[in-house]
Design a protein around this motif. Structure first.
Motif, short mmCIF file in Angstrom:
data_model
loop_
_atom_site.label_atom_id
_atom_site.label_comp_id
_atom_site.label_asym_id
_atom_site.label_seq_id
_atom_site.Cartn_x
_atom_site.Cartn_y
_atom_site.Cartn_z
N GLY A 68 4.76 3.40 -15.39
CA GLY A 68 3.39 3.80 -15.64
C GLY A 68 2.34 2.78 -15.25
N PHE A 69 2.67 1.86 -14.33
CA PHE A 69 1.69 0.89 -13.87
C PHE A 69 0.69 1.57 -12.94
CE2 PHE A 69 3.58 -3.61 -14.45
CZ PHE A 69 4.09 -3.26 -15.69
N SER A 70 -0.47 0.95 -12.78
CA SER A 70 -1.43 1.40 -11.78
C SER A 70 -0.96 0.95 -10.40
CB SER A 70 -2.81 0.82 -12.06
OG SER A 70 -2.81 -0.59 -11.88
N ASN A 71 -1.56 1.53 -9.36
CA ASN A 71 -1.21 1.10 -8.00
C ASN A 71 -1.46 -0.39 -7.79
OD1 ASN A 71 -0.50 3.71 -7.45
ND2 ASN A 71 -2.25 4.15 -6.12
N THR A 72 -2.56 -0.90 -8.36
CA THR A 72 -2.87 -2.32 -8.23
C THR A 72 -1.82 -3.17 -8.93
OG1 THR A 72 -5.23 -1.85 -8.12
CG2 THR A 72 -4.60 -4.10 -8.70
N ALA A 73 -1.45 -2.77 -10.15
CA ALA A 73 -0.44 -3.53 -10.88
C ALA A 73 0.91 -3.46 -10.17
CB ALA A 73 -0.31 -2.99 -12.31
N GLY A 74 1.22 -2.32 -9.54
CA GLY A 74 2.46 -2.22 -8.78
C GLY A 74 2.49 -3.19 -7.62
N ALA A 75 1.36 -3.36 -6.94
CA ALA A 75 1.28 -4.34 -5.85
C ALA A 75 1.46 -5.76 -6.38
CB ALA A 75 -0.06 -4.22 -5.13
N ILE A 76 0.95 -6.02 -7.58
CA ILE A 76 1.12 -7.35 -8.18
C ILE A 76 2.58 -7.61 -8.51
CG2 ILE A 76 0.58 -8.74 -10.23
CD1 ILE A 76 -2.18 -7.42 -10.24
N VAL A 77 3.29 -6.60 -9.01
CA VAL A 77 4.72 -6.76 -9.29
C VAL A 77 5.47 -7.13 -8.01
CG1 VAL A 77 6.82 -5.54 -9.99
CG2 VAL A 77 4.72 -5.23 -11.29
N PHE A 78 5.14 -6.45 -6.92
CA PHE A 78 5.75 -6.81 -5.64
C PHE A 78 5.45 -8.25 -5.27
CE2 PHE A 78 5.04 -7.04 -0.95
CZ PHE A 78 6.38 -7.06 -0.58
N GLY A 79 4.21 -8.70 -5.52
CA GLY A 79 3.84 -10.09 -5.24
C GLY A 79 4.66 -11.06 -6.07
N VAL A 80 4.91 -10.73 -7.33
CA VAL A 80 5.74 -11.58 -8.19
C VAL A 80 7.16 -11.67 -7.62
CG1 VAL A 80 6.80 -11.78 -10.47
CG2 VAL A 80 4.39 -11.16 -10.27
N ARG A 107 0.81 -1.22 0.00
CA ARG A 107 0.00 0.00 0.00
C ARG A 107 0.84 1.27 0.00
NH1 ARG A 107 -5.37 -1.07 0.72
NH2 ARG A 107 -5.48 0.83 -0.57
N ILE A 108 2.16 1.14 -0.20
CA ILE A 108 3.02 2.34 -0.24
C ILE A 108 2.55 3.34 -1.30
CG2 ILE A 108 5.33 3.18 -0.80
CD1 ILE A 108 6.49 0.83 0.71
N PRO A 109 2.26 2.91 -2.55
CA PRO A 109 1.79 3.91 -3.52
C PRO A 109 0.52 4.63 -3.07
CG PRO A 109 2.45 1.88 -4.64
CD PRO A 109 2.45 1.59 -3.17
N ALA A 110 -0.41 3.90 -2.46
CA ALA A 110 -1.65 4.53 -1.99
C ALA A 110 -1.38 5.52 -0.87
CB ALA A 110 -2.64 3.46 -1.53
N VAL A 111 -0.46 5.17 0.05
CA VAL A 111 -0.10 6.08 1.13
C VAL A 111 0.57 7.33 0.55
CG1 VAL A 111 1.34 6.37 3.18
CG2 VAL A 111 0.08 4.24 2.84
N ARG A 112 1.46 7.13 -0.41
CA ARG A 112 2.12 8.27 -1.05
C ARG A 112 1.10 9.21 -1.67
NH1 ARG A 112 4.63 8.35 -6.16
NH2 ARG A 112 2.73 7.21 -6.75
N ASP A 113 0.12 8.65 -2.38
CA ASP A 113 -0.90 9.48 -3.02
C ASP A 113 -1.76 10.20 -1.99
OD1 ASP A 113 0.09 8.58 -5.40
OD2 ASP A 113 -1.53 7.13 -5.77
N SER A 114 -2.14 9.50 -0.92
CA SER A 114 -2.99 10.10 0.10
C SER A 114 -2.31 11.27 0.80
CB SER A 114 -3.40 9.04 1.13
OG SER A 114 -4.16 9.61 2.17
N LEU A 115 -0.99 11.12 1.05
CA LEU A 115 -0.26 12.17 1.76
C LEU A 115 0.39 13.17 0.82
CD1 LEU A 115 1.49 10.00 4.52
CD2 LEU A 115 -0.65 11.26 4.67
#
Length: 416
Positions: free
Chosen positions: A269-281, A47-55
């Protein structure tokens, strides 16, 4: 990444026969603790990208936030021994998990409800404090259970940690895709992690002398002798070279944990969701590497495997940085994960080869590894702010190459 325990001479009492129900329950409890440690860490990372966007933070300030987690983790390493000595493993583990769980709730509240970076920083410091101390405790218990069962289990325990990171990454991606707020996501994870810990620690026996023991060969070590032993290993070139291996590989692992999702979003240019998937990979590749790593090392030896890991990791990083398409990026992520998977556990084993002073050697190498976790996030954040996050990753390429060059220092004693 997980912290090593200091080897001890004391033979931990077993709650039963090597394959008895009590001993197997103990083993399974340690597996569960490793799993929830990875689950809690990955839930924040996803959730780092989401936290970055929120703050509304820039890359450098994200690095400062992550520094709070690293600093808390190092403090956790320091207090873990005292917690074990004062409360015993079951209660000390519960305290550590409770601390990190409260920290996750505070992080979620700071990101979503209060939109306050200082609150998030404080929450991450609490998360790091709990997870850092738990790191030491679960490795102490893992080593004791391994001795009681008389089988090599530590690689599988570390794989359980990696499996927890995979599950955490997938749940984080799902929460992002479903637009679940960071607060409710991290709060749910915090409650789940704490409940699993409360159940698991019931099967962990109270063992004496698991927290404060002398180094192998020292009959009744005083604080002065322990200090001399700890300082003397820093003059050993072999320890420093093993430390270089751990530094490079740990930097590669920890940097991916902190930055790979954001690098995918901002750099490709990935979405936040796709970025989380990359971390999962990435963490899935780490898990596979650790599961198969033991037999591969037994077959070929540490040095060839470490060199191969360094080459694979460097190629993966270059492919990730320069990826012309999504397939190349995912392929680079897999190679990056496999390349970084074995450096830390192999370095710990190599440091413990010299049984005359293994505790001090392992401590020194572990300190070098945690130095990478401590300074890595802010350094990459500052580099990323000035030259771009993808260009900042070239620092990891250089450090992994250094680890490959230092690989001969980890050669098994019987192969020298």
């Amino acid at each position: 990444m997980t912290a090593p325990s200091e080897p001890t001479d004391a033979s931990a009492p077993s709650p039963g026969s090597p394959n008895g129900p009590g001993t197997l329950a103990w083993r399974n409890a340690v597996f569960a603790v490793f799993f929830i440690s990875g689950l809690g860490l990955a839930s924040w990372v996803a959730r780092i990208p989401a936290v970055r966007d929120s703050l509304r933070l820039d890359t450098a300030l994200v690095g400062v936030l992550i520094f709070g987690l690293s600093a808390g983790s190092v403090l956790g390493l320091v207090v873990a021994v005292r917690l074990l000595a004062r409360f015993g493993a079951p209660r000390a583990m519960t305290i550590s998990v409770a601390t990190s769980s409260i920290g996750l709730v505070v992080v979620g509240a700071g990101a979503t409800l209060l939109e306050s970076a200082p609150v998030v920083f404080a929450g991450l410091a609490a998360v790091g404090l709990g997870m850092g101390s738990l790191d030491v405790m679960m490795n102490v218990e893992g080593a004791a259970a391994e001795r009681a069962i008389r089988k090599t289990l530590m690689p599988l325990m570390h794989a359980c940690f990696s499996l927890g990171t995979v599950v955490g990454a997938l749940l984080g991606a799902a929460a992002s895709a479903l637009s679940v707020s960071v607060f409710w996501h991290l709060t749910a994870i915090a409650v789940l992690v704490f409940l699993i810990a409360v159940v698991a620690v019931r099967s962990i026996p109270e063992l004496e002398n698991t927290a404060e023991t002398s180094a192998p060969g020292e009959p009744a070590s005083t604080w002065r002798s322990r200090l001399r032993a700890s300082l003397s290993v820093w003059a050993d070139p072999g320890v420093l070279l093993i430390g270089a291996i751990v530094l490079g590989m740990t930097f590669a692992e920890g940097s991916a944990n902190d930055w790979i999702a954001l690098a995918s979003v901002d750099g490709h240019g990935f979405s936040n969701t796709a970025g989380a998937i990359v971390f999962g990979v990435f963490v899935a590749a780490m898990t596979v590497g650790r599961v198969i790593g033991g037999p591969v090392i037994d077959r070929f030896g540490r040095v060839p495997v470490l060199r191969a890991c360094a080459v694979i990791g460097v190629l993966g990083l270059l492919l990730f940085i320069l990826a012309p398409n999504d397939f190349a990026l995912y392929a680079g992520t897999v190679l990056w994960g496999v390349g970084a998977s074995l450096g830390f556990p192999v370095g710990m084993s190599a440091a413990a080869d010299d049984t005359r002073n293994s505790a001090a050697r392992v401590s020194a190498v572990a300190m070098i590894g945690y130095f990478a976790f401590l300074v890595g996030p802010p350094v990459l954040g500052l580099l990323g702010q000035n030259w771009g996050i993808l260009n900042a990753l070239y620092l990891i390429v250089a450090l992994m190459a250094l680890a490959g060059l230092a690989a001969p220092a980890a050669r098994e004693r019987h192969r020298r």
